[in-house]
Design a protein around this motif. Sequence first.
Motif, mmCIF file in Angstrom:
data_model
loop_
_atom_site.group_PDB
_atom_site.id
_atom_site.type_symbol
_atom_site.label_atom_id
_atom_site.label_comp_id
_atom_site.label_asym_id
_atom_site.label_seq_id
_atom_site.Cartn_x
_atom_site.Cartn_y
_atom_site.Cartn_z
ATOM 1 N N LYS A 135 1.649 2.098 10.850
ATOM 2 C CA LYS A 135 1.618 3.356 11.287
ATOM 3 C C LYS A 135 2.515 4.133 10.813
ATOM 4 O O LYS A 135 2.529 5.374 10.210
ATOM 5 C CB LYS A 135 1.751 3.099 12.857
ATOM 6 N N ALA A 136 3.840 3.576 10.602
ATOM 7 C CA ALA A 136 4.848 4.331 10.244
ATOM 8 C C ALA A 136 4.572 4.500 8.711
ATOM 9 O O ALA A 136 5.188 5.701 8.161
ATOM 10 C CB ALA A 136 6.234 3.775 10.220
ATOM 11 N N ALA A 137 3.889 3.768 7.987
ATOM 12 C CA ALA A 137 3.534 4.052 6.659
ATOM 13 C C ALA A 137 2.307 4.956 6.446
ATOM 14 O O ALA A 137 2.063 5.236 5.125
ATOM 15 C CB ALA A 137 3.409 2.712 5.871
ATOM 16 N N GLY A 138 1.772 5.431 7.581
ATOM 17 C CA GLY A 138 0.715 6.540 7.361
ATOM 18 C C GLY A 138 -0.436 5.855 7.474
ATOM 19 O O GLY A 138 -1.597 6.775 7.480
ATOM 20 N N PHE A 139 -0.717 4.839 8.088
ATOM 21 C CA PHE A 139 -2.140 4.242 8.211
ATOM 22 C C PHE A 139 -2.447 4.506 9.569
ATOM 23 O O PHE A 139 -1.916 4.671 10.471
ATOM 24 C CB PHE A 139 -2.085 2.562 8.231
ATOM 25 N N ALA A 140 -3.927 4.771 9.574
ATOM 26 C CA ALA A 140 -4.536 5.341 10.842
ATOM 27 C C ALA A 140 -4.598 4.060 11.637
ATOM 28 O O ALA A 140 -4.919 3.069 11.019
ATOM 29 C CB ALA A 140 -5.658 6.215 10.509
ATOM 30 N N THR A 141 -5.142 4.348 12.932
ATOM 31 C CA THR A 141 -5.317 3.204 13.870
ATOM 32 C C THR A 141 -6.862 2.720 13.669
ATOM 33 O O THR A 141 -7.048 1.474 13.966
ATOM 34 C CB THR A 141 -5.313 3.584 15.361
ATOM 35 N N ASN A 142 -7.588 3.760 13.075
ATOM 36 C CA ASN A 142 -8.901 3.304 13.121
ATOM 37 C C ASN A 142 -9.332 3.004 11.392
ATOM 38 O O ASN A 142 -10.399 3.163 10.746
ATOM 39 C CB ASN A 142 -10.230 4.259 13.247
ATOM 40 N N VAL A 143 -8.391 2.482 10.651
ATOM 41 C CA VAL A 143 -8.428 1.849 9.387
ATOM 42 C C VAL A 143 -9.495 0.996 9.129
ATOM 43 O O VAL A 143 -9.558 -0.116 9.871
ATOM 44 C CB VAL A 143 -7.020 1.886 8.776
ATOM 45 N N LEU A 160 4.210 -7.918 0.993
ATOM 46 C CA LEU A 160 2.950 -7.800 1.466
ATOM 47 C C LEU A 160 2.295 -6.591 1.108
ATOM 48 O O LEU A 160 2.855 -5.322 1.021
ATOM 49 C CB LEU A 160 3.155 -7.441 2.973
ATOM 50 N N ARG A 161 1.215 -6.651 0.573
ATOM 51 C CA ARG A 161 0.322 -5.600 0.054
ATOM 52 C C ARG A 161 -0.964 -5.260 0.934
ATOM 53 O O ARG A 161 -1.351 -6.266 1.164
ATOM 54 C CB ARG A 161 -0.301 -5.980 -1.415
ATOM 55 N N HIS A 162 -1.022 -4.027 1.412
ATOM 56 C CA HIS A 162 -1.965 -3.643 2.503
ATOM 57 C C HIS A 162 -2.752 -2.465 2.011
ATOM 58 O O HIS A 162 -2.094 -1.545 1.586
ATOM 59 C CB HIS A 162 -1.136 -3.445 3.891
ATOM 60 N N SER A 163 -3.812 -2.401 1.978
ATOM 61 C CA SER A 163 -4.683 -1.169 1.552
ATOM 62 C C SER A 163 -5.675 -1.006 2.856
ATOM 63 O O SER A 163 -6.298 -1.858 3.354
ATOM 64 C CB SER A 163 -5.547 -1.420 0.166
ATOM 65 N N GLY A 164 -6.145 0.069 2.843
ATOM 66 C CA GLY A 164 -7.168 0.360 3.855
ATOM 67 C C GLY A 164 -7.869 2.011 3.718
ATOM 68 O O GLY A 164 -7.479 2.748 2.936
ATOM 69 N N VAL A 168 -12.753 9.120 4.058
ATOM 70 C CA VAL A 168 -12.829 9.144 2.769
ATOM 71 C C VAL A 168 -11.409 8.638 2.181
ATOM 72 O O VAL A 168 -11.375 8.947 0.920
ATOM 73 C CB VAL A 168 -13.550 10.265 2.181
ATOM 74 N N THR A 169 -10.408 8.582 2.837
ATOM 75 C CA THR A 169 -9.061 8.588 2.396
ATOM 76 C C THR A 169 -8.559 7.197 2.431
ATOM 77 O O THR A 169 -8.704 6.229 3.047
ATOM 78 C CB THR A 169 -8.113 9.185 3.508
ATOM 79 N N ASN A 170 -8.179 6.727 1.088
ATOM 80 C CA ASN A 170 -7.633 5.524 0.816
ATOM 81 C C ASN A 170 -6.386 5.388 0.831
ATOM 82 O O ASN A 170 -5.705 6.298 0.141
ATOM 83 C CB ASN A 170 -8.377 4.745 -0.475
ATOM 84 N N LYS A 171 -5.530 4.255 1.232
ATOM 85 C CA LYS A 171 -4.151 4.290 1.227
ATOM 86 C C LYS A 171 -3.837 3.018 0.798
ATOM 87 O O LYS A 171 -4.304 1.762 1.144
ATOM 88 C CB LYS A 171 -3.675 4.577 2.628
ATOM 89 N N LEU A 172 -2.739 2.842 0.083
ATOM 90 C CA LEU A 172 -2.299 1.579 -0.386
ATOM 91 C C LEU A 172 -0.883 1.533 -0.262
ATOM 92 O O LEU A 172 -0.015 2.479 -0.724
ATOM 93 C CB LEU A 172 -2.570 1.144 -1.608
ATOM 94 N N THR A 187 9.754 -3.775 5.332
ATOM 95 C CA THR A 187 10.487 -2.444 4.934
ATOM 96 C C THR A 187 9.539 -2.018 3.771
ATOM 97 O O THR A 187 8.655 -2.532 2.686
ATOM 98 C CB THR A 187 11.733 -2.455 4.147
ATOM 99 N N VAL A 188 9.024 -0.480 3.666
ATOM 100 C CA VAL A 188 8.332 0.072 2.655
ATOM 101 C C VAL A 188 9.001 -0.077 1.424
ATOM 102 O O VAL A 188 10.191 0.178 1.134
ATOM 103 C CB VAL A 188 7.877 1.330 3.204
ATOM 104 N N THR A 189 8.131 -0.456 0.314
ATOM 105 C CA THR A 189 8.831 -0.599 -0.901
ATOM 106 C C THR A 189 7.955 0.202 -1.812
ATOM 107 O O THR A 189 6.807 -0.018 -1.985
ATOM 108 C CB THR A 189 8.732 -1.888 -1.479
ATOM 109 N N ASN A 190 8.528 1.207 -2.752
ATOM 110 C CA ASN A 190 7.828 1.708 -3.816
ATOM 111 C C ASN A 190 8.071 0.784 -5.037
ATOM 112 O O ASN A 190 9.107 0.849 -5.774
ATOM 113 C CB ASN A 190 8.437 3.264 -3.792
ATOM 114 N N LEU A 191 6.873 0.307 -5.496
ATOM 115 C CA LEU A 191 6.799 -0.496 -6.581
ATOM 116 C C LEU A 191 6.296 0.191 -7.648
ATOM 117 O O LEU A 191 5.221 0.775 -7.559
ATOM 118 C CB LEU A 191 6.235 -1.860 -6.268
ATOM 119 N N THR A 192 6.778 -0.022 -8.951
ATOM 120 C CA THR A 192 6.001 0.274 -10.160
ATOM 121 C C THR A 192 5.969 -0.886 -10.921
ATOM 122 O O THR A 192 6.799 -1.557 -11.385
ATOM 123 C CB THR A 192 7.121 1.312 -11.024
#
Length: 208
Positions: A135-143, A160-164, A168-172, A187-192
């Motif tokens: 939720k803190a990372a911006g995922f909706a509850t109905n993902v 941990l990699r999570h997508s949903g 029509v909005t995709n989030k990773l 912790t949220v990690t910005n990976l390149t």
Amino acid sequence: NTHGRVTSDPATLTVIEQPVVAGSINAAFDPQINGLVRLLALAPDGTIVIAGSFTSVGETPKKGLARLQANGALDPTFAPTVDTSGIVALTSLADHRVLVATSPYPTLGIAPNTVLSLAPDGAVEATLEFHSVLKAAGFATNVYDTSTKLFVLPDGTAILRHSGRTGVTNKLAYFALQLSGNTLTATVTNLTFDPTNPRQATGKTITL
């Protein structure tokens, strides 16, 4: 014989093993698993953690989660008791700890969207229900159409990699996992990622 006898010097027989061809089948690797293996994770020392719908490895009962030696033999020191029906991802750490993640849907025995840290003997040492993290990372509850993966970076960091998808909005998002005592945090990690080597990653970690 009738013409005499000759004694030769001792002979030495040298057997040269046939070279192993990369990608060839190792017929000697036969752990005798009685069901499907859906997930596996290779540890740095060559041991392999497997998860699936099997109930035994060889003659030993197993509830869908086991660790094999590099030669395919069962590791009897790893004896987890968790319900594996909801496991969707796993990875093995260098210290023989194992991380498993569950699906977003409720299953018997394990809460949804949970990461469990298993000790080298398979005992659950920490759990993290990451609903609030998502939720803190911006995922909706109905993902929905979710996908969860676990892997380890070359520096030993567990990710941990999570997508949903919501509408029509995709989030990773990527989360760095850290175990301290009996507490597992994310912790949220910005990976390149280097596209030529996706296991190499750099980035900045932002603690929530």
